[in-house]
Design a protein around this motif. Structure first.
Motif, short mmCIF file in Angstrom:
data_model
loop_
_atom_site.label_atom_id
_atom_site.label_comp_id
_atom_site.label_asym_id
_atom_site.label_seq_id
_atom_site.Cartn_x
_atom_site.Cartn_y
_atom_site.Cartn_z
N ARG A 225 57.98 -32.67 4.31
CA ARG A 225 58.54 -31.63 3.24
C ARG A 225 57.49 -30.54 3.14
O ARG A 225 57.11 -29.74 3.79
CB ARG A 225 58.76 -32.53 2.07
CG ARG A 225 59.94 -33.41 2.02
CD ARG A 225 59.89 -34.19 1.13
NE ARG A 225 61.36 -35.30 1.16
CZ ARG A 225 61.54 -36.46 0.49
NH1 ARG A 225 60.34 -36.90 -0.49
NH2 ARG A 225 62.63 -37.05 0.64
N GLU B 272 68.58 -33.44 3.97
CA GLU B 272 67.73 -34.33 4.97
C GLU B 272 68.79 -34.74 6.15
O GLU B 272 68.49 -35.24 7.19
CB GLU B 272 67.15 -35.36 4.33
CG GLU B 272 65.98 -34.74 3.30
CD GLU B 272 65.37 -35.60 2.23
OE1 GLU B 272 64.37 -34.91 1.67
OE2 GLU B 272 66.13 -36.83 2.17
N SER C 71 58.98 -40.73 0.25
CA SER C 71 59.37 -40.83 -1.13
C SER C 71 60.81 -40.48 -1.32
O SER C 71 61.18 -39.44 -1.15
CB SER C 71 58.41 -40.29 -1.91
OG SER C 71 58.97 -40.76 -3.37
N GLU C 72 61.77 -41.52 -1.74
CA GLU C 72 62.99 -41.09 -1.93
C GLU C 72 63.93 -40.44 -0.86
O GLU C 72 64.73 -39.50 -1.09
CB GLU C 72 63.18 -40.48 -3.35
CG GLU C 72 62.71 -41.21 -4.52
CD GLU C 72 63.01 -40.56 -5.65
OE1 GLU C 72 64.03 -39.74 -6.05
OE2 GLU C 72 62.08 -40.68 -6.65
N TYR C 73 63.49 -40.68 0.48
CA TYR C 73 64.04 -39.82 1.55
C TYR C 73 65.50 -40.52 1.65
O TYR C 73 65.59 -41.54 1.56
CB TYR C 73 63.17 -40.14 2.78
CG TYR C 73 63.63 -39.39 4.06
CD1 TYR C 73 63.39 -38.11 3.94
CD2 TYR C 73 64.53 -39.84 5.02
CE1 TYR C 73 63.73 -37.27 5.03
CE2 TYR C 73 64.75 -39.41 6.31
CZ TYR C 73 64.51 -37.73 6.18
OH TYR C 73 64.85 -37.15 7.22
N SER C 74 66.34 -39.66 2.17
CA SER C 74 67.85 -40.05 2.41
C SER C 74 67.96 -41.18 3.20
O SER C 74 67.65 -41.25 4.30
CB SER C 74 68.44 -38.96 2.70
OG SER C 74 69.86 -39.29 3.27
N TYR C 75 68.66 -42.16 2.67
CA TYR C 75 69.15 -43.39 3.41
C TYR C 75 69.96 -43.18 4.54
O TYR C 75 70.05 -43.68 5.75
CB TYR C 75 69.45 -44.62 2.67
CG TYR C 75 68.76 -44.99 1.73
CD1 TYR C 75 67.42 -45.70 2.37
CD2 TYR C 75 69.02 -45.05 0.28
CE1 TYR C 75 66.75 -46.65 1.22
CE2 TYR C 75 67.90 -45.70 -0.66
CZ TYR C 75 66.94 -46.61 -0.18
OH TYR C 75 65.82 -47.03 -0.85
N GLU D 15 69.64 -35.04 -0.22
CA GLU D 15 70.35 -35.73 0.36
C GLU D 15 71.10 -34.89 1.52
O GLU D 15 71.24 -35.35 2.62
CB GLU D 15 71.56 -36.55 -0.50
CG GLU D 15 72.52 -37.35 0.16
CD GLU D 15 72.01 -38.74 0.91
OE1 GLU D 15 72.66 -39.09 1.84
OE2 GLU D 15 71.09 -39.24 0.34
N ASP E 23 57.69 -45.23 8.37
CA ASP E 23 57.26 -44.57 7.09
C ASP E 23 56.04 -44.99 6.47
O ASP E 23 55.80 -44.56 5.20
CB ASP E 23 58.44 -44.50 5.98
CG ASP E 23 58.82 -45.97 5.49
OD1 ASP E 23 58.14 -46.80 5.76
OD2 ASP E 23 59.77 -46.14 4.92
N CYS F 168 64.57 -29.37 -5.28
CA CYS F 168 64.51 -30.83 -5.48
C CYS F 168 65.66 -31.45 -6.39
O CYS F 168 65.20 -31.71 -7.61
CB CYS F 168 62.90 -30.99 -5.98
SG CYS F 168 62.41 -32.70 -5.74
N THR F 169 66.70 -31.62 -5.88
CA THR F 169 67.58 -32.47 -6.51
C THR F 169 68.02 -33.56 -5.60
O THR F 169 68.15 -33.37 -4.40
CB THR F 169 68.90 -31.39 -6.88
OG1 THR F 169 69.57 -31.18 -5.82
CG2 THR F 169 68.44 -30.45 -7.82
N TYR F 170 68.67 -34.56 -6.38
CA TYR F 170 69.22 -35.75 -5.46
C TYR F 170 70.05 -35.19 -4.30
O TYR F 170 70.16 -35.59 -3.20
CB TYR F 170 69.58 -36.88 -6.25
CG TYR F 170 68.64 -37.50 -7.19
CD1 TYR F 170 67.91 -38.48 -6.53
CD2 TYR F 170 68.37 -37.00 -8.32
CE1 TYR F 170 66.85 -39.10 -7.23
CE2 TYR F 170 67.38 -37.96 -9.40
CZ TYR F 170 66.47 -38.92 -8.61
OH TYR F 170 65.64 -39.32 -9.44
#
Length: 305
Positions: free
Chosen positions: A41, A290, A10-14, A287, A28, A281-283
């Motif tokens: 995580r 990871e 979920s929302e893993y860094s591109y 980012e 995934d 846990c922040t964007y």
């Protein structure tokens, strides 16, 4: 090429995904392919039962400093290498998320922010009911003067707090003691930033809390096992503690067994705040961490070739 499975995508860094795809096949969702590397995580404990699902596993990638969510002995027995942020001091100095969350909890607790917000939601507007305390001139004891403890000290200085600390080494920048009880004595607020291991398990209990000033506060964004939750609840009931704010629990994979969690279910107190391990846990931080772990993994594979 190796097969890499993201257990918590979920929302893993591109950016991290693009790095990993240069050296392997990234999945995934469930695949029948043999998995050589797992990304995880904190949602699921990596134990023998978990590892049995991946008999070809060679690497575990976790963008965390703490490793208590992973059975390290079992991984060692299976010759599985854990790639984490542990010991990456230079990189971690740039990550501010957990320190910011610590101060957020501290301010929220002393200023009764959550209770005040809920009060207004139901139509209330009683400011005196939510009268709080300032951080200025409070005696803050910081347990552990590593990266996070140092960040907290720097921020707390701006709030004009009186800082002292406990660490197993002397710190020149701030008053520091290697004697835990001496460091705790006279403290108004305790902020915990020690790693969890056998020496810190249950480190803070009733005896230590009683060394602090009456009606003091505890903030814990480290690991739940460092606090004796039974003693914390007793001290809340007796009034020795004015409040507690934690981002971690002793039993995060079974929170119903947590004495602190059960206390808030039964009493609904305004002076206990629990957040679900969101300190890092922040964007921005996820980012960065990871992507860092992905690059670290790529470099390790290159060195092993």
């Amino acid at each position: 090429m190796i097969n890499i499975f993201n257990n918590e995508p979920s929302e893993y860094s591109y950016k991290a995904i693009s790095i990993l795809e240069t050296i392997g096949n990234y999945y995934d969702t469930h695949t029948e392919k043999p998995i050589h590397a797992i990304i995880t995580r904190l949602h699921e404990r990596v134990d023998s039962k978990f590892l049995d699902r991946f008999p070809k596993l060679q690497f575990i990638l976790t963008a965390t400093t703490g490793l208590d969510h992973i059975d390290q002995v079992e991984c060692q027995n299976r010759q599985i290498q854990i790639i984490s942020l542990k010991g990456e001091f230079e990189f971690l100095a740039s990550i501010a998320a957990t320190a910011e969350h610590t101060m957020t909890l501290m301010l929220s607790l002393l200023r009764n922010i959550p209770a005040a917000v809920e009060h207004v939601k139901i139509g209330g507007w009683d400011r005196m009911e939510h009268k709080g305390h300032e951080l200025k001139n409070k005696n803050l004891c910081i347990l552990g003067m590593g990266r996070l403890g140092t960040q907290i000290a720097q921020i707390a200085t701006a709030f004009q707090m009186n800082i002292k600390c406990f660490d197993n080494k002397n710190i020149k920048e701030y008053p520091c003691s290697t004697d835990l009880m001496k460091a705790l004595h006279g403290s108004d607020i305790l902020s915990i930033h020690l790693p969890y291991d056998s020496s810190t398990s249950g480190l803070i209990g009733e005896k230590q809390i009683l060394e602090m000033n009456p009606a003091s506060y505890i903030i814990n964004t480290s690991r739940g096992q460092i606090l004796n939750e039974h003693d914390v609840v007793s001290c809340l009931i007796s009034g020795q503690l004015a409040g507690v704010a934690v981002d971690v629990l002793d039993q995060e994979y079974n929170i119903q067994s947590s004495p602190l969690w059960n206390y808030i279910q039964n009493t609904n107190p305004k002076n206990v705040l629990i957040t679900p391990h969101i300190g890092g846990c922040t964007y921005e931080s996820m980012e960065a961490t990871e992507s860092f772990i992905a690059e670290k993994f790529v470099n390790i594979l290159k060195e092993q070739q």
